[in-house]
Scaffold this active site. Structure first.
Site, PDB file in Angstrom:
ATOM      1  N   ASN A 194     -29.988 -11.969  70.296  1.00 35.52           N
ATOM      2  CA  ASN A 194     -29.403 -12.180  69.023  1.00 35.52           C
ATOM      3  C   ASN A 194     -29.585 -11.033  68.056  1.00 35.52           C
ATOM      4  OD1 ASN A 194     -28.622 -14.770  69.718  1.00 35.52           O
ATOM      5  ND2 ASN A 194     -30.185 -15.985  68.648  1.00 35.52           N
ATOM      6  N   LEU A 201     -23.687 -19.719  65.682  1.00 32.54           N
ATOM      7  CA  LEU A 201     -23.455 -20.027  67.151  1.00 32.54           C
ATOM      8  C   LEU A 201     -22.618 -21.418  67.043  1.00 32.54           C
ATOM      9  CD1 LEU A 201     -26.328 -18.538  68.837  1.00 32.54           C
ATOM     10  CD2 LEU A 201     -24.329 -17.466  67.992  1.00 32.54           C
ATOM     11  N   ILE A 258     -28.307 -16.074  60.469  1.00 30.40           N
ATOM     12  CA  ILE A 258     -29.840 -16.562  60.876  1.00 30.40           C
ATOM     13  C   ILE A 258     -29.522 -17.564  61.778  1.00 30.40           C
ATOM     14  CG2 ILE A 258     -30.886 -16.121  58.560  1.00 30.40           C
ATOM     15  CD1 ILE A 258     -30.205 -19.176  57.770  1.00 30.40           C
ATOM     16  N   TYR A 313     -36.842 -29.257  56.658  1.00 28.07           N
ATOM     17  CA  TYR A 313     -37.254 -28.910  57.851  1.00 28.07           C
ATOM     18  C   TYR A 313     -38.416 -29.451  58.298  1.00 28.07           C
ATOM     19  CZ  TYR A 313     -33.364 -25.474  57.547  1.00 28.07           C
ATOM     20  OH  TYR A 313     -32.069 -24.730  57.241  1.00 28.07           O
TER      21      TYR A 313
END
Length: 263
Positions: A235, A184, A223, A36
């Site tokens: 969330n 999601l 997560i 990342y």
């Protein structure tokens, strides 16, 4: 290992304030990865969040927060595991990586060399728990056979458009946690009729329903990524939504063939 139902996925987050805000509103599981490119961002946010907590005296300490990262495929040769893990710990500003994953069983990955190197890091205390990510059941079996440390977690893509029940069965059988990333479906849960129908009946959002559906599947935690305080709070609160068996079954019936992150 014990993980809260909802943690923070940080892929794409480039602002430490988002991580600090997450801690302020109650997140206690931060997930990043070497690929990342934001471990330093997460570390800065962690430090800022803990400093803010100390300033207001709410009692949150470093020990309360699970910090997880992942070794990318070019970190997985036996001699590369320890240097990569130490660099991640430095970037994150932590003495211990609470959970260190093999990100994918590719590249330099060899269970007979990669996983003993991970075991050595657990033995020396740099890593608390070992995990793997994006594995299949046969690969999980080989990993558990090669590890001395217990397998703490398997991170896998899981949302109403894609999940593999066999992976959940394997986790239940062997007693480790499943960490669901992209719960999601990259925002596509708003286009899934079964999810939208439950959300409308419950006067909530499709995102909340998707998270509640995932966390209802023992032993799954999620997560989702979020950066605004509003979405972070929403969330986190979604884990308190209890879906009825019929609602879960309706979402289970959605086709499970749309993988966002294939090999």
């Amino acid at each position: 290992m014990h993980l809260p139902p909802v943690g923070l996925g940080t892929m794409g987050i480039d602002d430490p304030d988002a991580v600090a805000t997450a801690l302020a509103v109650g997140y206690r599981h931060l997930d990043t990865a070497r690929i990342y490119g934001n471990e330093a961002v997460v570390g800065d946010g962690l430090a800022a969040g803990l400093d803010a907590s100390d300033a207001i005296g709410d009692g949150t300490t470093r020990e309360d927060v699970t910090v997880a990262t992942k070794l990318w495929v070019d970190d997985l040769a036996g001699d590369d595991v320890a240097p990569a893990a130490r660099e991640s710990a430095d970037l994150l500003g932590v003495e211990t990586l609470d959970l260190l994953y093999v990100h994918r069983p590719r590249g330099g990955y060899d269970p007979e060399t990669t996983l003993p190197a991970l075991d050595r890091l657990v033995d020396e205390g740099l890593v608390r728990d070992a995990g793997v990510s994006n594995f299949e059941p046969d690969q999980l079996d080989r990993a558990m056979a090669a590890l001395d440390a217990p397998l703490a977690a398997h991170q896998t893509e899981l949302h109403p458009l894609f999940y593999k029940p066999t992976l959940l069965d394997h986790a239940r059988e062997h007693g480790y946690t499943v960490v669901a990333y992209s719960p999601l479906a990259g925002g596509r849960v708003r286009d899934i009729d079964a999810v939208v129908e439950v959300a409308e009946a419950r006067d909530t959002t499709p995102e909340a329903v998707a998270i509640a559906w995932a966390t209802a599947k023992d032993p799954v935690v999620t997560i989702p990524k979020a950066s605004s305080e509003r979405h972070l709070r929403a969330n986190l609160a979604a884990a308190d939504l209890d879906l009825a068996p019929a609602e879960i079954a309706a979402i289970d019936a959605v086709g499970r063939e749309e993988e966002l992150f294939p090999e």
